[in-house]
Design a protein around this motif. Structure first.
Motif, mmCIF file in Angstrom:
data_model
loop_
_atom_site.group_PDB
_atom_site.id
_atom_site.type_symbol
_atom_site.label_atom_id
_atom_site.label_comp_id
_atom_site.label_asym_id
_atom_site.label_seq_id
_atom_site.Cartn_x
_atom_site.Cartn_y
_atom_site.Cartn_z
ATOM 1 N N VAL A 26 0.833 -1.199 0.000
ATOM 2 C CA VAL A 26 0.000 0.000 0.000
ATOM 3 C C VAL A 26 0.869 1.250 0.000
ATOM 4 O O VAL A 26 0.553 2.247 -0.657
ATOM 5 N N LYS A 27 2.000 1.197 0.709
ATOM 6 C CA LYS A 27 2.900 2.349 0.757
ATOM 7 C C LYS A 27 3.459 2.672 -0.623
ATOM 8 O O LYS A 27 3.507 3.840 -1.040
ATOM 9 N N ASP A 28 3.889 1.624 -1.343
ATOM 10 C CA ASP A 28 4.419 1.846 -2.687
ATOM 11 C C ASP A 28 3.324 2.264 -3.663
ATOM 12 O O ASP A 28 3.563 3.073 -4.576
ATOM 13 N N GLN A 29 2.129 1.723 -3.470
ATOM 14 C CA GLN A 29 1.008 2.136 -4.324
ATOM 15 C C GLN A 29 0.721 3.628 -4.144
ATOM 16 O O GLN A 29 0.505 4.358 -5.107
ATOM 17 N N THR A 30 0.758 4.081 -2.888
ATOM 18 C CA THR A 30 0.505 5.492 -2.604
ATOM 19 C C THR A 30 1.597 6.378 -3.210
ATOM 20 O O THR A 30 1.318 7.434 -3.782
ATOM 21 N N ALA A 31 2.864 5.927 -3.095
ATOM 22 C CA ALA A 31 3.982 6.697 -3.653
ATOM 23 C C ALA A 31 3.878 6.798 -5.177
ATOM 24 O O ALA A 31 4.159 7.847 -5.768
ATOM 25 N N TYR A 32 3.456 5.693 -5.816
ATOM 26 C CA TYR A 32 3.305 5.691 -7.278
ATOM 27 C C TYR A 32 2.226 6.687 -7.698
ATOM 28 O O TYR A 32 2.415 7.470 -8.641
ATOM 29 N N LEU A 33 1.106 6.684 -6.978
ATOM 30 C CA LEU A 33 0.018 7.622 -7.300
ATOM 31 C C LEU A 33 0.464 9.067 -7.076
ATOM 32 O O LEU A 33 0.070 9.968 -7.813
ATOM 33 N N TYR A 34 1.302 9.278 -6.054
ATOM 34 C CA TYR A 34 1.810 10.622 -5.796
ATOM 35 C C TYR A 34 2.666 11.116 -6.967
ATOM 36 O O TYR A 34 2.546 12.274 -7.403
ATOM 37 N N HIS A 35 3.517 10.245 -7.499
ATOM 38 C CA HIS A 35 4.349 10.610 -8.653
ATOM 39 C C HIS A 35 3.477 10.993 -9.858
ATOM 40 O O HIS A 35 3.807 11.939 -10.599
ATOM 41 N N LEU A 36 2.406 10.281 -10.064
ATOM 42 C CA LEU A 36 1.508 10.595 -11.173
ATOM 43 C C LEU A 36 0.840 11.961 -10.993
ATOM 44 O O LEU A 36 0.717 12.740 -11.938
ATOM 45 N N VAL A 37 0.406 12.249 -9.774
ATOM 46 C CA VAL A 37 -0.222 13.545 -9.503
ATOM 47 C C VAL A 37 0.765 14.677 -9.782
ATOM 48 O O VAL A 37 0.420 15.688 -10.425
ATOM 49 N N VAL A 38 2.011 14.518 -9.313
ATOM 50 C CA VAL A 38 3.037 15.539 -9.538
ATOM 51 C C VAL A 38 3.252 15.762 -11.031
ATOM 52 O O VAL A 38 3.317 16.901 -11.511
ATOM 53 N N PHE A 39 3.340 14.663 -11.790
ATOM 54 C CA PHE A 39 3.600 14.789 -13.230
ATOM 55 C C PHE A 39 2.452 15.485 -13.958
ATOM 56 O O PHE A 39 2.660 16.402 -14.756
ATOM 57 N N TYR A 40 1.229 15.063 -13.695
ATOM 58 C CA TYR A 40 0.092 15.632 -14.431
ATOM 59 C C TYR A 40 -0.171 17.083 -14.047
ATOM 60 O O TYR A 40 -0.659 17.868 -14.871
ATOM 61 N N LEU A 41 0.146 17.449 -12.818
ATOM 62 C CA LEU A 41 0.014 18.857 -12.432
ATOM 63 C C LEU A 41 1.015 19.723 -13.194
ATOM 64 O O LEU A 41 0.741 20.887 -13.486
ATOM 65 N N LYS A 42 2.178 19.153 -13.563
ATOM 66 C CA LYS A 42 3.159 19.898 -14.342
ATOM 67 C C LYS A 42 2.634 20.227 -15.736
ATOM 68 O O LYS A 42 3.052 21.217 -16.344
ATOM 69 N N THR A 43 1.730 19.403 -16.256
ATOM 70 C CA THR A 43 1.150 19.707 -17.567
ATOM 71 C C THR A 43 0.260 20.946 -17.509
ATOM 72 O O THR A 43 -0.077 21.514 -18.545
ATOM 73 N N TYR A 44 -0.106 21.350 -16.295
ATOM 74 C CA TYR A 44 -0.866 22.597 -16.106
ATOM 75 C C TYR A 44 0.045 23.710 -15.586
ATOM 76 O O TYR A 44 -0.442 24.719 -15.082
ATOM 77 N N ASP A 45 1.360 23.494 -15.702
ATOM 78 C CA ASP A 45 2.359 24.456 -15.208
ATOM 79 C C ASP A 45 2.248 24.672 -13.702
ATOM 80 O O ASP A 45 2.423 25.788 -13.196
#
Length: 346
Positions: free
Chosen positions: A231-250
């Motif tokens: 669950v910890k790694d699943q949460t970390a993976y989802l966090y990385h995705l959120v960070v990346f997609y927010l960058k597409t909105y600058d």
């Protein structure tokens, strides 16, 4: 630089204007002017092999319709007429050889009866092209281009084997000879361009197919690794995705910083509803700072938020949309660490 002659002899300006402007026509370029001059001359002037005039200026008498004229007068008058419309023109003399004048061995005997006169006009990009205004001598450009033996040295060797036919078509460089070569060159360029375009389309299709297959493979691999991760790694993976997609909105997102401002910005952009992002931040802080494992429904809340960010294309450029679509392919390191169970939130 050679200056092309478009000056009309002052003796002929007034009668030439009266002759040419008695009929209106739509001036769409060289072709229309040629046709207009030919129409006016054929309707108002009479053709005769011999010049019959006792005046001092034979061309002026011919222009004023006091006498009939031969090919010399028709060519001379046509030269002045083209210049009247600011088209460079010149008078040319040479010889016309009919097919009947050529024997079985391809040899022609040229006599004085073969002498002929015509006019040449300057066509941008192609040079001087012959146009015949004499009734009974309306040849295509290809034939006239072969007229030679001019006293002025304007032509080359004679080898004309066309019958003498009247034609209402104007040979102003828009058919035959050089224009046919131009059309052939355009056709060749068109075929090459079509081939290049076809190859480019095929290459793009192959690249698209390759990316789609790679994306499918990575998504299947990540999905499998995600299901078997902690669950910890699943949460970390989802966090990385959120960070990346927010960058597409600058938007540069770091856990615990500017949460409220980011939430307000996303809501103003109509990407999410007000408060949705704050809820996601609370879940990440609960996991990373509180070291409390998230429940399955909480992971689904984060996954749904990521899905909203992924599907929203508003304001993105075309290349940003492509990058967003194939994001999963750049996550090789994340995938490996997810498999190894060493994925961190940093």
């Amino acid at each position: 630089m050679k200056i092309l002659n478009t000056k009309v002899d002052k003796r002929y300006k007034t009668p030439l204007k009266q002759l040419l402007e008695q009929e209106e026509f739509e001036n769409t370029g060289l072709y229309s002017i040629c046709q207009h001059i030919r129409d006016v001359m054929s309707k108002n002037l009479n053709y005769n092999d011999e010049i019959n005039s006792e005046g001092e200026d034979v061309l002026l008498d011919f222009l004023q319709q006091k006498t009939s004229g031969n090919d010399v007068l028709f060519a001379s008058l046509a030269t002045e007429a083209f210049r009247y419309y600011q088209i460079p023109a010149r008078y040319v003399e040479g010889y016309y050889v009919k097919s009947s004048d050529i024997n079985d061995h391809g040899i022609a005997t040229i006599a004085s009866k073969n002498a002929h006169a015509w006019v040449e006009v300057y066509f941008d990009g192609m040079g001087w092209l012959p146009v015949d205004m004499t009734p009974g001598y309306y040849y295509d450009v290809y034939t006239l281009m072969n007229m030679v033996s001019s006293p002025q040295g304007n032509q080359n060797d004679v080898d004309i084997q066309k019958n003498q036919k009247e034609s209402s078509q104007v040979d102003d460089g828009q058919s035959g000879g050089g224009f046919q070569k131009l059309l052939k060159n355009i056709k060749d360029v068109g075929m090459v361009s079509l081939g290049v375009l076809t190859g480019l389309i095929l290459l793009i299709f192959i690249l698209w197919l390759f990316l789609e297959i790679r994306k499918y493979i990575y998504r299947k691999g990540l999905s499998h690794a995600f299901k078997h991760a902690t669950v910890k790694d699943q949460t970390a993976y989802l966090y990385h995705l959120v960070v990346f997609y927010l960058k597409t909105y600058d938007i540069d997102y770091h856990l615990g910083l500017n949460n409220e401002q980011i939430d307000e910005q996303l809501s103003l952009m109509e990407v999410i509803y007000n408060g949705d992002f704050l809820r996601i931040c609370e879940l990440f802080e609960k996991s990373f700072y509180g070291e409390i494992a998230l429940q399955e429904y909480e992971l689904l809340i984060i996954a749904h938020f990521i899905d909203v960010l992924y599907k929203n294309q508003r304001g993105l450029k075309w290349y940003e949309r492509i990058i967003k679509r194939y994001t999963v392919m750049s996550w090789r390191r994340v995938y490996k660490e997810l498999v190894k169970g060493r994925l961190q939130n940093g």
